[in-house]
Design a protein around this motif. Structure first.
Motif, PDB file in Angstrom:
ATOM      1  N   GLY B 453      49.302  69.885 112.888  1.00 38.76           N
ATOM      2  CA  GLY B 453      50.235  70.715 113.624  1.00 38.76           C
ATOM      3  C   GLY B 453      49.593  71.660 114.622  1.00 38.76           C
ATOM      4  N   ASN B 455      47.957  72.375 118.354  1.00 41.28           N
ATOM      5  CA  ASN B 455      48.080  71.753 119.681  1.00 41.28           C
ATOM      6  C   ASN B 455      46.744  71.662 120.409  1.00 41.28           C
ATOM      7  OD1 ASN B 455      47.544  74.297 120.561  1.00 41.28           O
ATOM      8  ND2 ASN B 455      49.622  74.724 121.261  1.00 41.28           N
TER       9      ASN B 455
ATOM     10  N   GLU C  78      51.401  67.138 117.248  1.00 38.85           N
ATOM     11  CA  GLU C  78      51.338  68.369 116.460  1.00 38.85           C
ATOM     12  C   GLU C  78      52.716  68.898 116.090  1.00 38.85           C
ATOM     13  OE1 GLU C  78      50.223  68.126 119.571  1.00 38.85           O
ATOM     14  OE2 GLU C  78      50.949  69.796 120.802  1.00 38.85           O
ATOM     15  N   GLN C  79      53.785  68.323 116.695  1.00 40.84           N
ATOM     16  CA  GLN C  79      55.124  68.814 116.393  1.00 40.84           C
ATOM     17  C   GLN C  79      55.856  67.935 115.387  1.00 40.84           C
ATOM     18  OE1 GLN C  79      56.082  68.779 120.581  1.00 40.84           O
ATOM     19  NE2 GLN C  79      56.393  70.988 120.563  1.00 40.84           N
ATOM     20  N   ARG C  80      55.186  66.914 114.852  1.00 42.10           N
ATOM     21  CA  ARG C  80      55.910  65.930 114.056  1.00 42.10           C
ATOM     22  C   ARG C  80      55.948  66.241 112.569  1.00 42.10           C
ATOM     23  NH1 ARG C  80      54.970  59.934 116.578  1.00 42.10           N
ATOM     24  NH2 ARG C  80      55.676  60.539 118.657  1.00 42.10           N
ATOM     25  N   GLN C  81      55.103  67.151 112.135  1.00 39.60           N
ATOM     26  CA  GLN C  81      54.956  67.418 110.710  1.00 39.60           C
ATOM     27  C   GLN C  81      54.570  66.166 109.929  1.00 39.60           C
ATOM     28  OE1 GLN C  81      58.766  69.939 110.673  1.00 39.60           O
ATOM     29  NE2 GLN C  81      57.616  70.599 108.875  1.00 39.60           N
ATOM     30  N   GLY C 104      45.543  74.072 109.174  1.00 42.31           N
ATOM     31  CA  GLY C 104      46.895  73.803 109.665  1.00 42.31           C
ATOM     32  C   GLY C 104      47.910  74.866 109.264  1.00 42.31           C
ATOM     33  N   PRO C 153      49.799  71.976 104.972  1.00 43.85           N
ATOM     34  CA  PRO C 153      50.978  72.367 105.770  1.00 43.85           C
ATOM     35  C   PRO C 153      52.267  71.733 105.258  1.00 43.85           C
ATOM     36  CG  PRO C 153      49.320  71.207 107.110  1.00 43.85           C
ATOM     37  CD  PRO C 153      48.967  71.009 105.686  1.00 43.85           C
ATOM     38  N   PRO C 155      53.384  68.435 104.938  1.00 44.28           N
ATOM     39  CA  PRO C 155      53.966  67.516 105.922  1.00 44.28           C
ATOM     40  C   PRO C 155      55.119  66.718 105.317  1.00 44.28           C
ATOM     41  CG  PRO C 155      51.937  66.602 105.053  1.00 44.28           C
ATOM     42  CD  PRO C 155      52.050  67.980 104.485  1.00 44.28           C
TER      43      PRO C 155
END
Lengths: 336, 542, 358
Positions: B453, B455, C78-81, C104, C153, C155
């Motif tokens: 997560g 960037n 990075e936005q997909r989890q 993360g 994190p 996911p």
């Protein structure tokens, strides 16, 4: 973050550079003359007038830089070591006339441009140095081609402005064909490929690599005052060539005002200072040059070398033949 | 492999930077179009052939000598059992810190007729004049080649040693089991495998040689650089000078491309470099010879010159020089600092662009931006004036139109010009170092941050830059030192009242008065030692 | 229960080569899918598409009912989890174990980060190595750190790219079971790529077999092994050897005799392949008038279960060359020598015929 920091750094750097140098009273000099020769004069000038002198020095390329910079060039004054460079500046329309009675009165007419675009500050003779072991000899430049000096002559690069000017004076005196032939013969007489400085040639005589060399007058004085180089200079006599005919070839160091000089007033003040008696005396005393002012005496040491006759060839003539001289040097493959 | 990102702004800045860095060369090429043929035919009929021949001969000899010194010493150090290897290993790198023109001057001083060597010989044998005996003349083309090779061979040594040390020892074990002796294995396995590294180093040496100006000038060996100078400053013909410069640059580019082509796909690096290698056992006599060879390189390339400098400094230095030295030293530090920082920043930007972006042509900005290394400083300065001059004019005119006072020559008349020139010239060094650092990062580390997560920016600041820190430092130092030594570009582009250590030393040298600048010269050398020490430490650790 | 991951009509072309074409897949929350296939079949590419490292040329991908990728738009990785465990673990060498795991978690507060890291450290028995650097850990420990880092994190979907290939065989099983338990405990949905089917049995709930960019069969591992739906699936999983048969009416003729088919709508007169497991074969050595030799021993090895032989058909010009078989795998207690002639016959069982793709 990193990028931002970097950009700020750059911007502040430029500001620093551009604006720090824009202090109020100053004059900017592009100089072919070496810093240690002219800096004492500038210090004196600043002390007198309160005008700061900024200098960039380079042996080569200052005129080209000025040409590239054009209208926005910060340069006010150009100091050169050679007449040809001054004429070239004028021919390329990079300088402006300076109408100053101080300048025109102080400098003999043959040493300033008729259109007031350039002024000589000092004169220097292209001497021939000879090894003391040869005894006193009388030489003409033409004699350098004499076969009896085969393998005994040293000089710096033929392409150096001092030598180019000498060759140009030969062209003017004898014509192209003679000069080319002369160059070829001198080339044959060289003890080694042209290299080093005028001082290096004297060193070579000291080393017995050769017996005679070409060199400007003031180097002799400079060398006698240097603890390492004095031994070299002690090995040679300084000779004034062509004393029984046209006289010794002389060149000048000179000054001109840049066409777009931003500080023209200060520039003129500096020029006038440079021909003032104290400045001329400084030239004579510390630089061992011949001051252009007739009412300023040379240094004792220089005076001891004696009087000499000068080739009265107009300086503009020398500049006119400069490119021809360069081509002849190439054709004779003088430096190869 | 598949790259991850497609950041538009990054892409744009990469291409713009690459364009800016080759702009001077482009301007030069364009400028050469209008060249008159008249001057050319004159030059061609008179001096150009021999200048060209000198250039090629010099390049040939320097590369040959540097290869001989470098490959042989690297082989001795990695493959044989001589004593004091652990010292020689890094001592052999030291000559890299010596500017060639300095070494040239010092040796001329030493071996000239008036120098101590010949003086002693004369007093021993009671010779009187130069005609009584023969002594080699150092101010010749072979002399210049030797001087250049003495300070450039460490490139060959460093890269060859690295290649030899990173070879898979199992290859040699296999070769031994197949019946070859250690010596035979070295010649038939190790050396051929090291060929790409040797080729790279040879091309580095070649470029440095062609870009040299001060040494050949001091030795009055006329090369193409001389011809460029003559046409530009003597005949005042910029277009013709541009043409000659373009020819020189094209020659260099051709060599570089040929070298890249020849080694494409031939890389060898081992996963097991740490296995103990079997050394070639030399006899005592051979060991002595090998040691002598290595030590004489160290002595003549570094120890002797530095000792000479120190003697000069002790004899001639006084306190008044010190303040001037501090001033010029600061100037040198300043431009080198900015040049190194900018070059490294650009190298990171372009290197990571190549690594992380999807653009099909992503290699191009990086490759293009390194071209400047092949351009001699003189030529570069010339190109820089031709590029920045018009730009300044445009800026000033624009400023005037907008009603501001003309800002003056903010680009060509300031430190910007020098720093820009140094960056153009030495970007290749930063690029090479940074790229090799980046390739050592496993590709999966590019992906991992995104899978957590994080960037692009986070990935670069938290992963790539920290991992690259030693590489960045190294690249920075290498550029810094080269910038400290760089001469011609600085000479021509200086703003007012600006002297650097190298320009000052050069002026003193050309008046046969280096003694006055010995302290400054020592300073340049000392700075040059920094990255070497660090480089060596790094290598030891890996 | 709605699908956590669903992929529709996915296709990917890389360098003008079709890597994946028209692939459909759906996975329920909490499922662990083992994706098997030969190397180069597109497994890793599929993972990279789901993770967002590769942009597909067509098709749609949903995670948790959110469209994350269609032919044009792609949610960045990075936005997909989606978490991933890389084959080489991709641990950050410049960070400690603790820092790697917290990497993360930058959205959480320091205290929350610390709590999460400590929880995972103790779950994965890494507490002692909290401040160690990665290079100081063994392969198995590095694997645990990689898992902890990916799970930290939390996911929605975890992707594992051949995660066990660098682990010592003895440790592997233990570690797999342990991680499986952990994933179950977190109720993590996961896709796990391997070329080793045995790992799937240990680790996954579901198995998917991928051949040349297509998913041929998805289902419980035991079902797929009993009922492979194609030659490629059975062949890749090495479920048995292949015996060529000529099918006519309700019988199939092979060099080992005729078998009678109960219900089959097989294409007539086709050359089909019968899947034979070692247990389906009977081997006889003594020769009498009823049984004449139809095979010879080609290769012998010794196993704990007795001798393992590969037998091939005897070259017989009178028989059709089409039906000759090659290297059928048989176990037996009898000691045979190379090239020894034997008689093979097929025990009756539920026959599985497949046609072989060209």
């Amino acid at each position: 973050m990193l990028r931002k920091a970097f950009i700020t750094m750059c911007v502040s750097l430029f500001c620093l550079i551009t604006f720090s140098s824009s202090a109020s009273e100053m004059v900017n000099v592009y100089s072919y003359r070496q810093p240690f020769l002219v800096e004492p004069l500038f210090e004196q000038f600043t002390k007198q007038s309160g005008v700061k002198v900024n200098v960039v020095f380079a042996k080569k390329g200052m005129a080209e830089r000025l040409a590239r910079e054009g209208k926005y060039s910060p340069a006010d004054i150009l100091l050169t070591t050679d007449i040809s460079r001054l004429i070239e500046l004028r021919d390329k329309d990079l300088v402006q006339p300076v109408n100053s009675s101080i300048l025109s009165h102080a400098i003999p007419t043959q040493y300033q441009a008729q259109d007031n675009t350039w002024f000589a500050l000092t004169t220097r003779v292209r001497n021939i140095y000879s090894a003391k072991r040869l005894g006193r000899i009388d030489l003409n430049y033409e004699d350098l081609a004499d076969e009896k000096y085969k393998g005994r002559v040293c000089t710096r690069s033929g392409k150096h402005p001092y030598n180019v000017a000498l060759v140009a004076s030969m062209v003017s005196e004898h014509g192209e064909a003679y000069t080319l032939n002369w160059l070829k013969k001198v080339k044959k007489n060289l003890a080694r490929k042209p290299q080093g400085s005028d001082r290096g040639q004297v060193q070579a005589i000291h080393q017995k690599l050769c017996d005679i060399s070409l060199g400007n007058s003031y180097y002799f004085g400079k060398m006698l005052n240097d603890k390492k180089q004095k031994v070299w200079a002690d090995e040679v006599y300084i000779n004034f060539p062509n004393q029984n005919n046209r006289g010794a070839h002389i060149n000048i160091s000179g000054v001109a005002m840049a066409k777009y000089a931003p500080n023209a007033k200060n520039a003129q003040a500096l020029m006038e200072f440079l021909v003032s008696k104290p400045a001329q005396e400084l030239y004579a005393k510390t630089n061992m040059e011949y001051p252009v002012r007739e009412d300023v005496a040379v240094s004792k040491l220089v005076a001891s070398w004696g009087n000499y006759n000068v080739d009265d060839l107009a300086l503009e003539e020398i500049a006119k033949h400069r490119k021809t001289a360069l081509k002849l040097l190439d054709q004779a493959q003088f430096d190869l | 492999m598949i790259a991850l990102y497609n950041n538009k702004r990054w892409k744009l800045s990469s291409y713009v930077i690459a364009l800016v860095l080759i702009l001077p060369m482009l301007v030069m090429l364009v400028g050469s179009v209008s060249a008159s043929t008249k001057l050319f035919s004159h030059l061609w009929q008179t001096v150009l052939p021999s200048y060209l021949a000198n250039t090629l001969l010099l390049a040939f000899w320097v590369v040959l000598l540097a290869l001989f010194f470098g490959v042989l010493s690297a082989s001795i150090i990695t493959q044989t059992n001589i004593v004091f290897k652990q010292y020689l290993r890094w001592l052999l790198l030291l000559p890299l810190s010596m500017p060639a023109y300095l070494v040239a001057y010092l040796y001329t001083d030493l071996f000239d007729y008036a120098g101590p060597v010949q003086r002693i010989l004369r007093s021993w044998f009671d010779w009187q004049t130069p005609n009584d005996y023969w002594f080699f003349d150092i101010r010749t083309l072979p002399g210049a080649a030797l001087m250049l090779a003495l300070v450039l061979f460490p490139y060959v040594y460093m890269l060859t040693r690295g290649a030899l040390e990173h070879q898979d020892q199992n290859l040699f074990r296999a070769s031994r089991l197949l019946g070859l002796t250690a010596k035979q294995s070295f010649f038939s396995v190790a050396l051929p495998l090291a060929r790409p590294a040797i080729a790279v180093s040879a091309s580095l040496v070649l470029m440095e040689t062609l870009a040299d100006f001060a040494t050949v000038q001091y030795f009055s060996v006329n090369t193409l650089t001389t011809a460029i100078y003559d046409t530009w400053l003597g005949y005042g013909d910029l277009a013709a000078a541009n043409t000659l410069a373009s020819i020189l640059v094209l020659i260099i580019l051709f060599v570089v491309l040929a070298e890249q082509r020849s080694r494409s796909g031939v890389t060898h690096q081992s996963a097991r470099p740490s296995l103990k290698r079997e050394l070639i056992q030399l006899s005592v006599g051979q060991q002595l010879l090998a040691s002598l060879f290595c030590w004489s390189l160290v002595v003549s390339g570094f120890l002797l010159p530095i000792v000479l400098l120190i003697i000069m400094a002790v004899q001639y230095s006084d306190i008044t020089q010190l303040s001037a030295l501090i001033l010029t030293g600061m100037n040198s530090l300043k431009i080198s600092f900015f040049a190194a920082t900018t070059a490294v920043f650009i190298a990171l930007l372009l290197g990571l662009y190549q690594r992380l972006h999807t653009d099909k042509y992503r290699k191009i900005p990086l490759q293009v931006s390194g071209f400047g290394y092949a351009v001699p400083g003189t030529v570069l300065a010339m190109a820089m004036l031709s590029t920045l001059g018009p730009l300044d004019h445009w800026l000033n005119r624009a400023g005037e139109l907008l009603g501001f006072s003309a800002p003056g020559l903010i680009l060509s008349g300031s430190l910007f010009a020098i720093v820009f020139a140094l960056v153009v010239r030495f970007s290749a060094i930063a690029n090479g170092t940074i790229t090799s650092g980046i390739t050592q990062i496993p590709q999966s580390l590019d992906y991992a941050p995104a899978s957590l997560g994080v960037n692009l920016l986070g990935s670069i600041t938290k992963v790539h830059l920290p991992i690259l820190t030693p590489t960045i430092l190294m690249a920075w130092l290498l550029v810094f030192v080269e910038a400290m030594k760089e001469l011609p570009a600085v000479l021509l582009l200086r703003p007012f009242n600006f002297e650097t250590l190298s320009s000052q030393i050069y002026q003193l040298i050309s008046n046969e008065m280096l003694e006055q600048g010995a302290l400054g010269a020592i300073l340049i050398v000392l700075f040059g030692l920094l990255p070497i020490v660090l480089l060596n430490k790094n290598k030891e650790r890996v | 229960m709605s699908a956590l991951l669903s992929i529709e009509q996915l296709s990917i072309t890389l360098k003008e080569r079709n890597i994946i074409s028209m692939l459909n897949l759906s996975l329920n929350e909490g499922d662990i899918l083992g994706l098997v296939g030969a190397s180069g079949c597109g497994k890793t590419t599929l993972l990279n598409v789901i993770a967002g490292f590769i942009k597909p040329n067509g098709g749609r991908v949903f995670i948790d009912d959110h469209l994350i990728s269609d032919g044009e738009h792609c949610l960045s990785a990075e936005q997909r989890q989606v978490g991933m465990i890389f084959q080489d673990y991709a641990l950050f060498p410049h960070l400690t174990v603790k820092e790697n795991i917290a990497f993360g978690l930058s959205k959480l507060s320091k205290a929350e980060q610390l709590e999460q890291v400590d929880r995972l450290l103790s779950l994965l028995k890494l507490s002692d190595y909290r401040d160690s650097y990665i290079q100081q850990l063994s392969g198995g420990q590095q694997q645990r750190v990689a898992i902890a880092r990916a799970l930290a994190p939390e996911p929605k979907l975890l992707l594992l790219d051949e995660p066990f290939s660098n682990i010592d065989a003895r440790l592997r099983n233990e570690l797999m079971l342990e991680i499986r338990q952990l994933l179950k405990r977190f109720n993590t949905t996961a896709i796990f790529v391997t070329h080793n089917k045995d790992e799937v049995f240990t680790f996954a709930d579901k198995m998917a077999v991928m051949v040349q960019g297509r998913l041929l069969q998805i289902g419980a591992p035991s079902i797929i092994c009993q009922q492979p739906n194609s030659y490629q699936v059975a062949d890749f999983l090495q479920l048995g050897s292949w015996l060529p048969c000529q099918v006519k009416h309700k019988s199939a003729q092979s060099l080992l005799g005729k078998v009678t088919l109960v219900t089959h709508d097989l294409k007539q007169e086709d050359l089909l392949y019968l899947l034979v497991k070692p247990s389906h074969l009977r081997l006889k050595v003594s020769i009498d008038e009823n049984s004449y030799p139809n095979a010879e021993v080609e290769y012998i090895s010794v196993t704990e279960q007795g001798y393992h032989y590969y037998v091939s058909s005897i070259n017989d010009p009178t028989k059709s060359e089409l039906l000759s078989f090659y290297k059928l795998s048989v176990y037996s207690d009898i000691e045979l020598s190379l090239k020894q002639k034997v008689t093979l016959s097929i025990r009756p069982h539920e026959y599985l015929f497949f046609s072989r793709p060209d």
